[in-house]
Design a protein around this motif. Structure first.
Motif, PDB file in Angstrom:
ATOM      1  N   ARG A  91       0.909  -1.157   0.066  1.00 48.50           N
ATOM      2  CA  ARG A  91      -0.003   0.084  -0.215  1.00 48.50           C
ATOM      3  C   ARG A  91       0.832   1.262   0.174  1.00 48.50           C
ATOM      4  O   ARG A  91       2.132   1.131   0.076  1.00 48.50           O
ATOM      5  CB  ARG A  91      -0.889   0.005   1.380  1.00 48.50           C
ATOM      6  CG  ARG A  91      -0.195   0.059   2.603  1.00 48.50           C
ATOM      7  CD  ARG A  91      -1.138   0.088   3.553  1.00 48.50           C
ATOM      8  NE  ARG A  91      -1.442   1.536   3.839  1.00 48.50           N
ATOM      9  CZ  ARG A  91      -1.832   1.897   4.896  1.00 48.50           C
ATOM     10  NH1 ARG A  91      -1.914   1.247   6.089  1.00 48.50           N
ATOM     11  NH2 ARG A  91      -2.375   3.239   5.036  1.00 48.50           N
ATOM     12  N   THR A  92       0.242   2.500  -0.304  1.00 48.47           N
ATOM     13  CA  THR A  92       1.031   3.723   0.022  1.00 48.47           C
ATOM     14  C   THR A  92       0.777   4.092   1.259  1.00 48.47           C
ATOM     15  O   THR A  92      -0.366   4.277   1.691  1.00 48.47           O
ATOM     16  CB  THR A  92       0.428   4.694  -1.185  1.00 48.47           C
ATOM     17  OG1 THR A  92       0.786   4.168  -2.426  1.00 48.47           O
ATOM     18  CG2 THR A  92       0.935   6.033  -1.031  1.00 48.47           C
ATOM     19  N   LEU A  93       1.872   4.383   1.903  1.00 45.96           N
ATOM     20  CA  LEU A  93       1.578   5.232   3.259  1.00 45.96           C
ATOM     21  C   LEU A  93       1.564   6.739   2.987  1.00 45.96           C
ATOM     22  O   LEU A  93       2.299   7.435   2.347  1.00 45.96           O
ATOM     23  CB  LEU A  93       2.962   5.211   4.230  1.00 45.96           C
ATOM     24  CG  LEU A  93       3.070   3.428   4.948  1.00 45.96           C
ATOM     25  CD1 LEU A  93       3.806   3.891   6.102  1.00 45.96           C
ATOM     26  CD2 LEU A  93       1.601   3.453   5.570  1.00 45.96           C
ATOM     27  N   ARG A  94       0.542   7.361   3.581  1.00 39.20           N
ATOM     28  CA  ARG A  94       0.166   8.948   2.959  1.00 39.20           C
ATOM     29  C   ARG A  94       0.520   9.612   4.058  1.00 39.20           C
ATOM     30  O   ARG A  94       0.563   9.097   5.444  1.00 39.20           O
ATOM     31  CB  ARG A  94      -1.309   9.006   2.568  1.00 39.20           C
ATOM     32  CG  ARG A  94      -1.736   8.315   1.518  1.00 39.20           C
ATOM     33  CD  ARG A  94      -2.994   8.305   0.882  1.00 39.20           C
ATOM     34  NE  ARG A  94      -3.162   7.479  -0.171  1.00 39.20           N
ATOM     35  CZ  ARG A  94      -2.801   8.295  -1.377  1.00 39.20           C
ATOM     36  NH1 ARG A  94      -2.330   9.224  -1.838  1.00 39.20           N
ATOM     37  NH2 ARG A  94      -3.154   7.289  -2.603  1.00 39.20           N
ATOM     38  N   SER A  95       0.603  11.108   4.094  1.00 40.81           N
ATOM     39  CA  SER A  95       1.051  12.052   5.036  1.00 40.81           C
ATOM     40  C   SER A  95      -0.026  11.388   6.424  1.00 40.81           C
ATOM     41  O   SER A  95      -1.338  11.410   6.324  1.00 40.81           O
ATOM     42  CB  SER A  95       0.635  13.194   4.484  1.00 40.81           C
ATOM     43  OG  SER A  95       0.767  14.083   5.418  1.00 40.81           O
ATOM     44  N   GLY A  96       0.781  11.627   7.286  1.00 42.58           N
ATOM     45  CA  GLY A  96       0.061  11.211   8.924  1.00 42.58           C
ATOM     46  C   GLY A  96      -0.030   9.946   9.114  1.00 42.58           C
ATOM     47  O   GLY A  96      -0.423   9.765  10.164  1.00 42.58           O
ATOM     48  N   GLN A  97       0.365   8.935   8.115  1.00 41.61           N
ATOM     49  CA  GLN A  97       0.312   7.717   8.545  1.00 41.61           C
ATOM     50  C   GLN A  97       1.868   7.149   9.033  1.00 41.61           C
ATOM     51  O   GLN A  97       2.526   7.642   8.632  1.00 41.61           O
ATOM     52  CB  GLN A  97      -0.258   6.829   7.596  1.00 41.61           C
ATOM     53  CG  GLN A  97      -1.678   7.375   6.963  1.00 41.61           C
ATOM     54  CD  GLN A  97      -2.060   6.587   5.839  1.00 41.61           C
ATOM     55  OE1 GLN A  97      -1.424   6.141   4.829  1.00 41.61           O
ATOM     56  NE2 GLN A  97      -3.550   6.238   5.522  1.00 41.61           N
ATOM     57  N   ASN A 155       4.872   8.623   1.340  1.00 41.68           N
ATOM     58  CA  ASN A 155       4.860   9.848   1.081  1.00 41.68           C
ATOM     59  C   ASN A 155       5.465  10.705   2.165  1.00 41.68           C
ATOM     60  O   ASN A 155       5.455  10.305   3.287  1.00 41.68           O
ATOM     61  CB  ASN A 155       3.387  10.141   0.737  1.00 41.68           C
ATOM     62  CG  ASN A 155       2.988   9.903  -0.731  1.00 41.68           C
ATOM     63  OD1 ASN A 155       3.910   9.310  -1.483  1.00 41.68           O
ATOM     64  ND2 ASN A 155       1.627   9.893  -1.050  1.00 41.68           N
ATOM     65  N   PRO A 156       5.642  12.084   1.640  1.00 44.16           N
ATOM     66  CA  PRO A 156       6.160  13.039   2.393  1.00 44.16           C
ATOM     67  C   PRO A 156       4.984  13.420   3.669  1.00 44.16           C
ATOM     68  O   PRO A 156       3.866  13.319   3.586  1.00 44.16           O
ATOM     69  CB  PRO A 156       5.948  14.475   1.758  1.00 44.16           C
ATOM     70  CG  PRO A 156       6.133  13.856   0.521  1.00 44.16           C
ATOM     71  CD  PRO A 156       5.305  12.634   0.169  1.00 44.16           C
ATOM     72  N   ARG A 198       9.615   9.088   0.198  1.00 44.10           N
ATOM     73  CA  ARG A 198       9.587  10.567   0.269  1.00 44.10           C
ATOM     74  C   ARG A 198       9.499  10.838   1.898  1.00 44.10           C
ATOM     75  O   ARG A 198       9.583  12.233   2.052  1.00 44.10           O
ATOM     76  CB  ARG A 198       8.580  11.132  -0.544  1.00 44.10           C
ATOM     77  CG  ARG A 198       8.501  10.514  -1.957  1.00 44.10           C
ATOM     78  CD  ARG A 198       7.412  11.428  -2.563  1.00 44.10           C
ATOM     79  NE  ARG A 198       7.446  10.891  -4.200  1.00 44.10           N
ATOM     80  CZ  ARG A 198       6.494  10.109  -4.516  1.00 44.10           C
ATOM     81  NH1 ARG A 198       5.566   9.552  -3.636  1.00 44.10           N
ATOM     82  NH2 ARG A 198       6.666   9.709  -5.798  1.00 44.10           N
TER      83      ARG A 198
END
Ligand SMILES: Nc1ncnc2c1ncn2[C@@H]1O[C@H](COP(=O)(O)OP(=O)(O)OP(=O)(O)O)[C@@H](O)[C@H]1O
Ligand SMILES: [Mg+2]
Lengths: 116, 266
Positions: free
Chosen positions: A14-20, A35-36, A53
Motif C-alpha cells: 500500500r501507499t503510506l500517506r501523510s500522517g500515517q 509519502n512526505p 519520500r
C-alpha cells in the motif's frame, strides 16, 4: 546467506500517506510509496519497493547495522539507530535504487547495484 | 443511481467551494437534478458564491434539529430549477451536527436528486467527518503547491481509513507559465505523489474571482477557461470520456499521464 540471522519482516502492499505511521519490531518491506509526512519505524531493516519520500527509521531500538533501501530514496529524513541523515539541501535523488547504511557514525547513501 | 460526492481538500482556500458551485451548476446544465450541501457550518460561503444568500430562510442545522422540513430549507437556484442549495448555518458551529444526521440527510436527498454534492470545510476534524459521512464518492481539490498536496495526501489516507477509497483528483489554479519556468509543480508531479485518478485540471483564471464576487458561476461563461474545465469535469462525472484540455503544456505531457480520467459509474 551464511551468517545472516533470520529476521522477521512485516510486508505491506500500500501507499503510506501523510500522517500515517507504521512501526514494527522487525524489518519492514513496503510495496508502494511512503509519502512526505508519513513515517516508517522498524527495529530491523526498511525496504521500500517504491518511492521513499517520508521519514524512515531503521534499527530504531539501537541496531546500527540496519539499512534502508528504496527504489527511489527521496526521504525527508533517514535515521538508522541513533544516526540521523538527510540529503544536503538542493541535492537531488538519483532516481535509481539506493541503499543507506551507517559508516563511521554517519548515514551514507550508495547506489544499490544488483548483483554487487 | 444517485451519487453523493463530497468535495474536500484538507487545506483551506484551494477551491472547494468554487468547485462545488461550478460542478453543481454544470451538472444542472446537463439536466441533472442537483443539490449542493454547504457543510461548512459557521463559515458558510456556498450561498454567496451561488448568489443565493438573500433567499435563505432555513438551514441545515434547522433541518437536523427538526425546526423545519428538509424541503423547506432547500433554496432553488436563480436560473436552474433543477439546482438546489441546502445552506449551512452561519450562527452555529460544526458540533451542531453529527455524522449520523448527515448520513440520514443524504439518504433522504437521494430520493429526489441525481447528484448530491457536499462542500466540505477545511481541516480534518468534526466538520470533515460530518461532510464525508453520507458520501460514497470524493473529489479531492488541490492546487499544485507542496503544502496543499501534503494535506490532500493526508485526506486521501483518512478517506481510505474510513473505507471511502478511490477518490478523484481536481488540480485547481494551475498556471502553465509557472510550470514551464519550473516554478510550479506540474501535473505529473502531483499525480506521482497522490496516485489517484485525475478528474480534471482547472487553470488559474482571474475572472473566477470577479464572477464569484457577483455570485455567478464560471461555467455559465463561454470565454472562461476555468469554466470550460469545470464543464468538462461535469461531463466526466456523468460518465463521458472527455480528453483533458491542453493548457499550453509541453507536447506529449498528456500522453505521459498514466492514469485514466473519469469518475465512472458503477
Ligand atoms: N481556478 C481559479 N482561478 C482563480 N481563482 C480561483 C480559482 N479557484 C478558486 N479561486 C479563488 O480562490 C479563493 C478560494 O476559493 P474557495 O473559496 O473556493 O476555496 P475553499 O477551498 O472553499 O476555501 P475554504 O477552505 O476557506 O472553504 C476564492 O477567492 C476563489 O475565487
Ligand atoms: Mg469553502
Amino acid at each position: 546467506m551464511e551468517g545472516a540471522a533470520e529476521k522477521k519482516a512485516l510486508f505491506l502492499q500500500r501507499t503510506l500517506r501523510s500522517g500515517q505511521r507504521v512501526r514494527y519490531d522487525g524489518s519492514i518491506v513496503i510495496l508502494g510509496d511512503v509519502n512526505p509526512g508519513a513515517e516508517v519505524v522498524a527495529s530491523g531493516d526498511i525496504i521500500i519497493l517504491g518511492a521513499l519520500r517520508g521519514v524512515a527509521h531503521a534499527g530504531a531500538t539501537g541496531d546500527p547495522t540496519a539499512l534502508v533501501a528504496a527504489l527511489q530514496l527521496h526521504a525527508t529524513q533517514l535515521r538508522i539507530a541513533s544516526c540521523i541523515g538527510r540529503r544536503p539541501d538542493g541535492d537531488k535523488a538519483s532516481g535509481s535504487p539506493e541503499i543507506a547504511r551507517v559508516q563511521d557514525g554517519i548515514v551514507i547513501v550508495n547506489p544499490y547495484l544488483l548483483g554487487a | 443511481m444517485p451519487q453523493v460526492i463530497v468535495v474536500t481538500s484538507g487545506k483551506g482556500g484551494v477551491g472547494k467551494t468554487t468547485t462545488t458551485a461550478n460542478l453543481g451548476t454544470a451538472l444542472a446544465m446537463l439536466n441533472q437534478h442537483v443539490v449542493l450541501i454547504d457543510a461548512d457550518i459557521g463559515l458558510r460561503n456556498l450561498d454567496v458564491v451561488l448568489g443565493l444568500e438573500n433567499r435563505i430562510v432555513y438551514d441545515l442545522v434547522d433541518v437536523v434539529e427538526g425546526y423545519c422540513r428538509l424541503r423547506q430549507a432547500l433554496v432553488r437556484d436563480k436560473q436552474f430549477d433543477n439546482l438546489y442549495l441546502l445552506p449551512a448555518a452561519q450562527t452555529k458551529d460544526k458540533t451542531a451536527v453529527n455524522p449520523e444526521q448527515m448520513t440520514a440527510l443524504c439518504q433522504e436527498l437521494r430520493q429526489d436528486f441525481d447528484y448530491i454534492m457536499i462542500d466540505c470545510p477545511a481541516g480534518i476534524e468534526q466538520g470533515f467527518k460530518n461532510a464525508i459521512a453520507g458520501a460514497e464518492k470524493a473529489i479531492i481539490v488541490t492546487t499544485p503547491e507542496v503544502a496543499a498536496i501534503r494535506d490532500a495526501d493526508r485526506i486521501i489516507g483518512l478517506l481510505e481509513a474510513e473505507g471511502r477509497g478511490d477518490p478523484k483528483l481536481v488540480i485547481n489554479r494551475l498556471r502553465p507559465n509557472m510550470v514551464r519556468r519550473g516554478d510550479m509543480l506540474d501535473i505529473i508531479d502531483v499525480i506521482d505523489i497522490l496516485a489517484i485518478d485525475l478528474l480534471g485540471v482547472v487553470p488559474e483564471d482571474e475572472r473566477v474571482v470577479a464572477l464569484t464576487n457577483r455570485g455567478e458561476a464560471a461555467v455559465l461563461q463561454n470565454n472562461s477557461r476555468a469554466g470550460k474545465a469545470y464543464r468538462n469535469i461535469a461531463l466526466r462525472i456523468t460518465g463521458e470520456n472527455v480528453p483533458l484540455m491542453p493548457l499550453a503544456e509541453e507536447e506529449g505531457l498528456w500522453d505521459r499521464l498514466r492514469r485514466a480520467v473519469g469518475l465512472g459509474r458503477h
